[in-house]
Scaffold this motif. Structure first.
Motif, PDB file in Angstrom:
ATOM      1  N   LEU A 154       0.855  -1.179   0.000  1.00  0.00           N
ATOM      2  CA  LEU A 154       0.000   0.000   0.000  1.00  0.00           C
ATOM      3  C   LEU A 154       0.889   1.227   0.000  1.00  0.00           C
ATOM      4  CD1 LEU A 154      -2.864  -0.378   2.638  1.00  0.00           C
ATOM      5  CD2 LEU A 154      -2.992  -0.609   0.142  1.00  0.00           C
ATOM      6  N   LEU A 155       0.682   2.091  -0.979  1.00  0.00           N
ATOM      7  CA  LEU A 155       1.355   3.384  -0.960  1.00  0.00           C
ATOM      8  C   LEU A 155       0.427   4.323  -0.215  1.00  0.00           C
ATOM      9  CD1 LEU A 155       2.782   3.711  -4.528  1.00  0.00           C
ATOM     10  CD2 LEU A 155       3.970   4.451  -2.480  1.00  0.00           C
ATOM     11  N   ILE A 156       0.918   4.928   0.846  1.00  0.00           N
ATOM     12  CA  ILE A 156       0.017   5.718   1.690  1.00  0.00           C
ATOM     13  C   ILE A 156       0.477   7.184   1.690  1.00  0.00           C
ATOM     14  CG2 ILE A 156      -1.083   5.851   3.974  1.00  0.00           C
ATOM     15  CD1 ILE A 156       0.109   2.917   4.388  1.00  0.00           C
TER      16      ILE A 156
ATOM     17  N   SER B 298       1.384  -9.051   6.379  1.00  0.00           N
ATOM     18  CA  SER B 298       2.249  -9.280   5.207  1.00  0.00           C
ATOM     19  C   SER B 298       2.095  -8.183   4.149  1.00  0.00           C
ATOM     20  CB  SER B 298       1.949 -10.631   4.580  1.00  0.00           C
ATOM     21  OG  SER B 298       0.645 -10.603   4.057  1.00  0.00           O
ATOM     22  N   LEU B 299       1.054  -7.394   4.266  1.00  0.00           N
ATOM     23  CA  LEU B 299       0.847  -6.301   3.316  1.00  0.00           C
ATOM     24  C   LEU B 299       1.896  -5.214   3.590  1.00  0.00           C
ATOM     25  CD1 LEU B 299      -0.918  -4.862   1.172  1.00  0.00           C
ATOM     26  CD2 LEU B 299      -2.361  -4.055   3.037  1.00  0.00           C
ATOM     27  N   GLN B 300       2.731  -4.976   2.570  1.00  0.00           N
ATOM     28  CA  GLN B 300       3.814  -4.013   2.783  1.00  0.00           C
ATOM     29  C   GLN B 300       3.251  -2.589   2.823  1.00  0.00           C
ATOM     30  OE1 GLN B 300       7.079  -4.907   0.164  1.00  0.00           O
ATOM     31  NE2 GLN B 300       8.303  -3.234   0.970  1.00  0.00           N
ATOM     32  N   ARG B 301       3.718  -1.812   3.773  1.00  0.00           N
ATOM     33  CA  ARG B 301       3.193  -0.447   3.899  1.00  0.00           C
ATOM     34  C   ARG B 301       4.266   0.543   3.476  1.00  0.00           C
ATOM     35  NH1 ARG B 301       1.086  -2.458   9.703  1.00  0.00           N
ATOM     36  NH2 ARG B 301       0.409  -4.400   8.753  1.00  0.00           N
ATOM     37  N   LEU B 302       3.902   1.416   2.577  1.00  0.00           N
ATOM     38  CA  LEU B 302       4.865   2.390   2.081  1.00  0.00           C
ATOM     39  C   LEU B 302       4.287   3.800   2.263  1.00  0.00           C
ATOM     40  CD1 LEU B 302       5.840   0.620  -1.303  1.00  0.00           C
ATOM     41  CD2 LEU B 302       7.077   0.500   0.856  1.00  0.00           C
ATOM     42  N   PRO B 303       4.267   4.298   3.528  1.00  0.00           N
ATOM     43  CA  PRO B 303       3.778   5.673   3.709  1.00  0.00           C
ATOM     44  C   PRO B 303       4.825   6.669   3.201  1.00  0.00           C
ATOM     45  CG  PRO B 303       4.494   4.738   5.809  1.00  0.00           C
ATOM     46  CD  PRO B 303       4.707   3.665   4.773  1.00  0.00           C
TER      47      PRO B 303
ATOM     48  N   TYR C 176       7.624   5.396  12.462  1.00  0.00           N
ATOM     49  CA  TYR C 176       7.354   4.427  11.383  1.00  0.00           C
ATOM     50  C   TYR C 176       8.549   4.387  10.428  1.00  0.00           C
ATOM     51  CZ  TYR C 176       2.543   5.038  13.014  1.00  0.00           C
ATOM     52  OH  TYR C 176       1.417   5.120  13.776  1.00  0.00           O
ATOM     53  N   PRO C 177       9.520   3.541  10.702  1.00  0.00           N
ATOM     54  CA  PRO C 177      10.739   3.563   9.884  1.00  0.00           C
ATOM     55  C   PRO C 177      10.518   3.172   8.422  1.00  0.00           C
ATOM     56  CG  PRO C 177      10.876   1.877  11.637  1.00  0.00           C
ATOM     57  CD  PRO C 177       9.571   2.564  11.802  1.00  0.00           C
ATOM     58  N   GLU C 178       9.343   2.583   8.124  1.00  0.00           N
ATOM     59  CA  GLU C 178       9.076   2.198   6.738  1.00  0.00           C
ATOM     60  C   GLU C 178       8.750   3.403   5.846  1.00  0.00           C
ATOM     61  OE1 GLU C 178       7.364   1.439   9.371  1.00  0.00           O
ATOM     62  OE2 GLU C 178       5.207   1.237   9.042  1.00  0.00           O
ATOM     63  N   PHE C 179       8.629   4.610   6.446  1.00  0.00           N
ATOM     64  CA  PHE C 179       8.355   5.821   5.662  1.00  0.00           C
ATOM     65  C   PHE C 179       9.383   5.957   4.539  1.00  0.00           C
ATOM     66  CE2 PHE C 179       5.006   7.875   7.980  1.00  0.00           C
ATOM     67  CZ  PHE C 179       4.579   8.878   7.107  1.00  0.00           C
TER      68      PHE C 179
ATOM     69  N   GLU D 179      12.279   4.949  -5.629  1.00  0.00           N
ATOM     70  CA  GLU D 179      12.307   4.334  -4.303  1.00  0.00           C
ATOM     71  C   GLU D 179      11.323   3.157  -4.238  1.00  0.00           C
ATOM     72  OE1 GLU D 179      11.922   7.171  -1.139  1.00  0.00           O
ATOM     73  OE2 GLU D 179      12.591   5.719   0.379  1.00  0.00           O
ATOM     74  N   VAL D 180      10.179   3.293  -4.897  1.00  0.00           N
ATOM     75  CA  VAL D 180       9.195   2.197  -4.911  1.00  0.00           C
ATOM     76  C   VAL D 180       9.782   0.987  -5.651  1.00  0.00           C
ATOM     77  CG1 VAL D 180       6.918   1.485  -5.795  1.00  0.00           C
ATOM     78  CG2 VAL D 180       7.183   3.705  -4.689  1.00  0.00           C
TER      79      VAL D 180
END
Lengths: 563, 252
Positions: B142-144, B170-175, B198-201, B241-242
């Motif tokens: 998910l791109l957030i 398991s759904l990858q989060r991409l804020p 949220y280090p996944e930012f 980056e994506v």
């Protein structure tokens, strides 16, 4: 064609090795490639043909564009200048196999396209691969390799394309269908740099998904234009027609149409002139070392020339025949060593496969030795072919044939050929029957030479005989010849490998493991040769069976009976 | 076929412009891309100049009476196709709820398109609904887009809670930060704080830019008409980056 796992490409840094490895397929491709699973290239099914139109070269483009603009709202994108080059082997194997390979350069973008039963596009970087094994393991390679075999890809036809994309727009200014319009020129072969000939302007409707009605409307409108042809000829074929080039005009195959009443001298001249033309066609490729097949075809034509000189008797002056026979024998000698090295390198994968897997890499020094010596022999050969001796032979031979062709008289073909084939056949049967377990291998070699003479005679003059019968006999003798050839090749190879081992030892340090591997190989080759020897009787008796003997006898005697 | 959803519970955060521009960049990189406009507002469809109408409406689509492939429209850009929005999508939740496996309907519909596209980008409407649950099931990431404000932080927390409760780890989060204005102190602070939590930012962010608003005038992705504008370059960085995060294999 088979390939070996570890090629020398990445291991050698000197140009010599790399340059020469390119000529042979020294890397294995063990897994058949599924076209759809390869990265980098994309495959689609063949394009529909009813979307294509063409404008005669004489029709100007401007009225069409004006009419299009009046009928539809459209936008013309800036033109793209594309250089398209078709690649194929010297003898057009890809086209013969129903495919086309071309390279397109548009600015910095470089793409390779394959069009056959499937369409493949590959964004390729660097120069167009020369051999099929220079391609990465992709879908394109799997299409090309079986057709191309050992032949090199050569640029055959060069086109300059000016491509206009015209977008037909709806009221929202959204593209609903595109037209790809190409103004094409073909480079004049062997012409001055930049000299081109115009081709027909081509149009292709590029439908957009979800806008079928709009595509259909455009198609309907285009079909009403009187100056547009519905369909466009194949671009490569059109280019070849315009330049007058004929794809596949080169063929070393024999297709003569003789009659028994014809003068034997005229027929002999025709055969020799054809064979001379084959040698001349291949000469540049041999000298340039483009691929190994040039020398192969050159030598086959030369051997056939020697055979025809010896077998078509009583037509030329025997002294001149003896002179040329000696000169062509010399040509056989100077071209032999390079061909030998080619054969060893082409068959190198087979050598490796004969050894147990752990020992295969021990054979690498042999490969390097072969590559180095092929290069040496090739250089030597190129020098000889440039030299005055060979040039003089060509001139003398050409002049001789011109002179002889201008004479009439002498025996007819029927008289000469029937007798000769009959005698050769009888000799083959006699010599073959005399071979037993204790006969030295030399007798089999002699039999092979005799069979070759017979085969060439049958092939030269097959038009004199009923097709099914003579084809059957040619097939039979080819089968026997293949067997005898394999028998002799195995012996020669085994002997040559022993000779190479001594030469390698004299030339530098080679590990004992390599010699052991070569020894195993020699043993294996000799074992196989022995098997061939044991199978000879069966092969020969099949060839010499009563049915075939009677068939040949009928063919060569029926003419005498009729007259 | 890889599937990415562009999602936020909150509206007006730049979902559509993210979907449109990334789809355009992905297609340019050689991927065969489908963008599916699931928002009945049909902004994505409008940007691509396509009529917001699906033959047979969402009812026939969900009930499998119309092939999804037949509803696709080619865009003006090579490799990029669009599944337009339809006003009937406002009732999509009811239709989904009516079906046998309400949360895997999107997955079922997309399945046959597997060999036609390399990447599917789902532009979703705001709010948490059955449709968004479908998106969570079919997408791998998910791109957030997140505006750097406290309100956005709240909705992000709500989304994460929901995903946790639904066992969708398991759904990858991409804020990533969207519509960011570095002149605003609050934006600056949030852009420092949130990635710590949220280090996944993603590190790339999209500025608040008038060029993005002008997409409505041009009816084109900003990456098409203003590739070298601030916004155009920001979307390119985001796309790069994506690609890296999702290990996408691009052809160009």
């Amino acid at each position: 064609m088979r390939e070996c796992r570890s090629g020398p490409g990445g291991e050698r840094n000197d140009d010599s090795g790399q340059e020469f490895t390119k000529h042979y397929n020294l890397e294995r491709e063990s897994i058949p490639i599924e076209p759809t699973t390869v990265d980098g290239d994309c495959m689609t099914s063949a394009t529909a043909t009813d979307r294509h139109f063409s404008l005669a070269p004489s029709s100007p483009l401007a009225p069409f564009l004006a009419a299009l603009e009046e009928q539809f709202g459209c936008l013309v994108e800036p033109p793209q200048e594309v250089i398209r080059t078709y690649y194929d082997s010297f003898d057009w194997r890809l086209l013969d196999g129903g495919g086309r390979l071309w390279h397109e350069q548009e600015g910095r973008e470089s793409r390779l396209f394959w069009s056959g039963s499937v369409q493949i596009e590959w964004r390729q970087r660097g120069a167009v691969p020369r051999f099929s094994w220079d391609f990465p393991h992709n879908a394109m390679r799997s299409m090309i390799a079986p057709l191309l075999e050992m032949r090199a890809l050569l640029p055959q036809v060069k086109l300059h394309l000016t491509r206009h994309i015209i977008r037909i727009l709806d009221q929202e200014q959204k593209t609903v269908v595109r037209i790809c319009l190409e103004e094409n020129r073909v480079a004049v072969p062997h012409g001055e740099e930049g000299s081109v000939l115009p081709l027909a302007v081509r149009l292709e409707i590029l439908p957009l998904r979800g806008y079928q009605e709009e595509s259909a409307a455009l198609h309907r409108w285009l079909t009403t234009l009187p100056y547009l042809h519905k369909s466009a000829p194949d671009l490569l074929e059109e280019a070849l027609a315009v330049t007058g080039e004929v794809a596949g005009s080169y063929s070393p195959k024999l297709h003569f149409h003789f009659t028994p009443e014809m003068s034997a001298r005229q027929a002999a001249c025709e055969i020799h002139r054809f064979l001379l033309a084959v040698m001349e066609s291949n000469l540049a490729g041999v000298q340039g070392d483009i691929d190994s097949e040039f020398l192969h075809d050159f030598r086959v034509a030369m051997r056939r020339t020697r055979s025809a000189l010896g077998q078509i008797k009583g037509v030329f002056d025997p002294e001149r025949v003896a002179h040329f026979a000696q000169r062509f024998a010399w040509l056989g000698q100077i071209t032999g060593p390079t061909r030998d090295m080619d054969v060893y390198l082409l068959g190198y994968c087979d050598y490796r496969d004969r050894l147990p897997k752990p020992l295969r890499s021990d054979l690498d020094p042999l490969r390097d030795f072969l590559i180095a010596h092929q290069r040496q022999e090739q250089r030597q050969l190129a020098k000889q072919l440039e030299g005055s001796e060979f040039q003089q032979l060509l001139t003398e031979w050409r002049d001789f044939l011109t002179h002889e062709a201008s004479h009439d008289g002498g025996p007819t073909l029927g008289e000469v050929v029937d007798r000769r084939i009959d005698r050769l056949y009888r000799k083959v049967i006699k010599e073959g029957k005399a071979i037993n377990d204790h006969t030295p291998a030399e007798a089999l070699h002699e039999l092979r030479k005799r069979c070759k003479k017979l085969r060439y005679m049958m092939e030269f003059f097959q038009s004199l005989y009923p097709a099914p019968e003579i084809s059957r006999l040619i097939r039979e003798i080819k089968r026997l010849l293949d067997h005898l050839g394999e028998h002799q090749d195995l012996e020669v190879q085994a002997e040559k490998l022993r000779h190479f081992a001594h030469q390698m030892a004299a030339e530098g340090e080679v590990s004992a493991d390599t010699f052991l591997a070569m020894g195993m190989l020699v043993g294996d080759l000799l074992r196989q040769q022995q098997q061939k020897r044991e199978d000879f009787y069966q092969q020969f008796s099949s060839f010499a069976e009563r049915r075939n003997r009677r068939l040949l006898n009928d063919l060569v005697t029926q003419r005498g009976e009729l007259t | 076929m890889r599937v990415i959803g562009v999602y936020n519970i909150k509206g007006g955060v730049g979902k559509t412009s993210t979907a449109v521009n990334l789809a355009h960049l992905a297609a340019e990189s050689g991927l065969r891309v489908l963008i599916w406009d699931l928002d009945p507002q049909a902004a994505t469809t409008y940007y691509f100049r396509v009529q917001a109408k699906v033959r047979g409406g969402s009812k026939k689509m969900v009930r499998g009476k119309s092939e999804l492939g037949d509803l696709i429209k080619g865009s003006d850009y090579p490799n990029l196709d669009l599944l337009p929005a339809d006003f009937s999508y406002r009732k999509l939740d009811l239709l989904l709820d009516d079906s046998k496996h309400p949360t895997s309907q999107l997955s079922r519909l997309l399945d046959p398109l597997g060999c036609e596209f390399d990447l599917v980008i789902l532009d979703s409407p705001p709010s948490i609904s059955l449709l968004s649950e479908n998106i969570f099931h079919v997408a791998e990431a998910l791109l957030i887009p997140t505006i750097p404000t406290t309100l956005s932080l709240r909705t992000l927390e709500q989304l994460y809670d929901f995903l946790h409760k639904q066992q969708l780890q398991s759904l990858q989060r991409l804020p990533f930060f969207s519509m960011a204005d570095r002149r605003k102190t609050m934006h600056q602070e949030m852009m420092q704080q949130l990635p710590r939590k949220y280090p996944e930012f993603l590190t790339s962010w999209i500025p608040y830019a008038s060029d993005i608003e002008r997409m409505g005038i041009h009816r084109e992705p900003v990456t098409a008409f203003g590739r070298n504008t601030l916004a155009g370059r920001a979307y390119q960085r985001l796309w790069e980056e994506v690609i890296g995060r999702l290990r996408l294999r691009v052809k160009g």
